[in-house]
Design an enzyme around this catalytic site. Structure first.
Site, PDB file in Angstrom:
ATOM      1  N   GLY A   1      -8.902  -2.001  -6.250  1.00 40.74           N
ATOM      2  CA  GLY A   1      -9.488  -2.691  -5.098  1.00 40.74           C
ATOM      3  C   GLY A   1      -8.923  -2.154  -3.803  1.00 40.74           C
ATOM      4  O   GLY A   1      -9.647  -1.974  -2.813  1.00 40.74           O
TER       5      GLY A   1
ATOM      6  N   ASP B   1       0.181 -11.463  -5.993  1.00 39.02           N
ATOM      7  CA  ASP B   1       0.070 -10.677  -7.231  1.00 39.02           C
ATOM      8  C   ASP B   1       1.012 -11.177  -8.330  1.00 39.02           C
ATOM      9  O   ASP B   1       0.976 -10.675  -9.453  1.00 39.02           O
ATOM     10  CB  ASP B   1       0.361  -9.198  -6.946  1.00 39.02           C
TER      11      ASP B   1
ATOM     12  N   ARG C   1      -1.778  -7.122 -15.013  1.00 34.45           N
ATOM     13  CA  ARG C   1      -0.753  -8.146 -14.755  1.00 34.45           C
ATOM     14  C   ARG C   1      -0.835  -9.303 -15.766  1.00 34.45           C
ATOM     15  O   ARG C   1       0.167  -9.935 -16.077  1.00 34.45           O
ATOM     16  CB  ARG C   1      -0.851  -8.666 -13.321  1.00 34.45           C
TER      17      ARG C   1
HETATM   18  C1  S3P Z   1      -3.033  -5.191  -1.640  1.00 28.02           C
HETATM   19  C2  S3P Z   1      -3.398  -6.406  -1.141  1.00 28.02           C
HETATM   20  C3  S3P Z   1      -3.609  -7.595  -1.994  1.00 28.02           C
HETATM   21  C4  S3P Z   1      -3.035  -7.398  -3.392  1.00 28.02           C
HETATM   22  C5  S3P Z   1      -3.342  -6.058  -3.970  1.00 28.02           C
HETATM   23  C6  S3P Z   1      -2.803  -4.946  -3.075  1.00 28.02           C
HETATM   24  C7  S3P Z   1      -2.848  -4.072  -0.689  1.00 28.02           C
HETATM   25  O1  S3P Z   1      -5.001  -7.800  -2.134  1.00 28.02           O
HETATM   26  O2  S3P Z   1      -3.502  -8.406  -4.258  1.00 28.02           O
HETATM   27  O3  S3P Z   1      -2.764  -5.925  -5.248  1.00 28.02           O
HETATM   28  O4  S3P Z   1      -2.281  -3.028  -1.079  1.00 28.02           O
HETATM   29  O5  S3P Z   1      -3.272  -4.199   0.464  1.00 28.02           O
HETATM   30  P1  S3P Z   1      -5.831  -8.679  -1.057  1.00 28.02           P
HETATM   31  O6  S3P Z   1      -5.789  -7.941   0.216  1.00 28.02           O
HETATM   32  O7  S3P Z   1      -7.212  -8.768  -1.613  1.00 28.02           O
HETATM   33  O8  S3P Z   1      -5.126 -10.007  -1.018  1.00 28.02           O
END
Ligand code: S3P
Length: 437
Positions: free
Chosen positions: A96, A316, A388
């Site tokens: 993501g 996380d 996770r």
């Molecule tokens: C991350 C932000 C978080 C986190 C992801 C990594 C990042 O997500 O859960 O594992 O590197 O910016 P969200 O921005 O959707 O909260």
């Protein structure tokens, strides 16, 4: 490739471990070095599938990236306007962070791009980034708010003032990266401060950026200068060892050089409220980030109501916290954490299902859960393809009365290559097996 684990009660955790590099910082180091002028060296780079996917995308966009040794990358930056378009889709894998940050960065290019991901990423919401980016002038098509993302090039971008409705470092970062290519300045305000790696690192690369917790302003069209990045160990990977050493009686483990950015360490606060015995030793700096060794001794935990203010700082770590809560005396209540439903899996549902199979009572809520601590038994649980969830259930299995089969764990390689070997060295009992029907 499909893979299962069989995990069961192991030995007390002893000795010292060092977990791999931070995923969030590794993604950003490659991205920013790629659009900087000159050659940057990244050390401590996470050799996970997610971060390697990001490096592959930049190679596809014409950036030479050498890997002279494991966990090291030499990135030959091409400057803000030096990327070359690719006719092939850019595959972000499971990440993501990769896809959302790339959406912001690619919105300002002169060429078109298509971002794709695996089955899990293809179900994750993208409007949270395409909506603010389109306000800046970007043209991005989605599949009903989901990937693939088709990003049309040559869209002139304008700076905006954006109050994000979600506390998300990925959303903030996507907007700030588009802001690099926009006319004027771009401001992002968050409902709650999130990890600030994009701000810190862009500043180190020479961007014009001002930031404070919960707010950042960037000015468009800077020249980014190559900068070496030394990536600290990932707190989120350390979290599995922190919880395991806490719940397995007799443990006394040192976890070395862990990244301690305060926007990441909410789990320490939550576990301490539950009665955990964790000391922070030799605090120091590595690559501009706070790091420390964590000494974790086993402790009896009691259930708590997790303070809502901690949620973004441990977003996380909830699967690991659920495992700790399953071993605590009394109930642990989590609320204000609806974001967990749109991670690599629906982490509330996936952990609730796993815990129930192992005999732990869980009440599910739309934005959290109530976990009644108890005695875990063996059983057959599913990671839902989420790294996770797999590692958290393997940690809980260290306190189970029977074997726990955890299905579909190959995904652990996205963030934590070598997990079961390191876990085995520390005392956990986890074995890889081929899936059975
Ligand atoms: C991350 C932000 C978080 C986190 C992801 C990594 C990042 O997500 O859960 O594992 O590197 O910016 P969200 O921005 O959707 O909260």
């Amino acid at each position: 490739m499909s893979l299962d684990w069989i995990a069961s009660a192991g030995a007390p955790l002893r000795g010292r471990v060092r977990v791999p590099g931070d995923k969030s910082i590794s993604h950003r180091a490659v991205m920013f070095a790629a659009i900087a002028e000159g050659t940057s060296r990244v050390t401590g780079f996470l050799e996970g599938e997610d971060t390697r996917a990001t490096a592959r995308v930049f190679a596809q966009l014409g950036v030479r990236i050498d890997a002279p040794a494991a966990s090291e990358r030499i990135v030959h930056g091409v400057g803000l306007d030096g990327l070359r378009g690719s006719t092939e889709p850019l595959d972000c894998g499971n990440a993501g962070t990769g896809m959302r940050l790339l959406a912001g960065l690619l919105a300002g290019q002169r060429f078109d791009s298509v971002l794709v991901g695996d089955e899990s990423l293809s179900k994750r919401p993208m409007r949270r980034v395409t909506e603010p980016l389109s306000r800046m002038g970007a043209r991005i098509d989605t599949h009903d708010g989901l990937p693939p993302l088709r990003i049309h090039g040559s869209a002139p971008l304008q700076g905006i003032d954006y109050a994000s409705p979600v506390a998300s470092a990925q959303v903030k970062s996507a907007v700030l990266l588009a802001g690099l290519y926009a006319d004027g300045s771009t401001r992002v305000v968050e409902p709650h401060p999130t990890r600030d790696y994009t701000e810190r690192m862009l500043h180190a690369f020479g961007a014009h950026i001002d930031f404070a917790p919960g707010e950042a302003v960037i000015t468009g069209r800077p020249t980014l200068r190559a900068t070496d990045v030394d990536v600290p160990a990932d707190f989120s990977s350390a979290a599995f060892f922190i919880v395991a050493a806490t719940i397995v009686p007799g443990s006394d483990l040192l976890i070395e050089a862990v990244g301690m950015n305060p926007r990441r360490t909410g789990l320490l606060d939550a576990l301490r409220l539950m009665g955990a015995d964790i000391t922070v030793e030799s605090p120091r700096e590595q690559g501009g980030e706070p790091v420390a060794d964590l000494r974790v001794r086993a402790a009896r935990l009691r259930g708590i109501e997790v303070p809502a203010a901690l949620v973004p700082d441990m977003i996380d770590e909830f699967p690991a916290l659920f495992a700790a809560a399953a071993c605590a005396e009394g109930a642990t209540t989590v609320s204000g954490a609806a974001e967990l439903r749109v991670k690599e899996s629906d982490r509330i549902a996936a952990m609730a299902a796993g815990l129930r199979t192992l005999g732990i009572a869980v009440g599910e809520r739309p934005d959290g859960a109530v976990i009644e601590g108890g005695n875990a038994r063996g059983g057959d649980v599913d990671s839902h393809g989420d790294h996770r969830i797999a590692m958290s259930l393997a940690v809980l299995a260290q306190r189970a009365s029977g074997d726990v089969r955890i299905r579909d764990v190959a995904n652990v390689a996205t963030s934590f290559p070598g997990f079961i070997e390191l876990a085995g060295d520390a005392g956990l009992r986890i074995e890889s097996v081929s899936p059975t029907a």
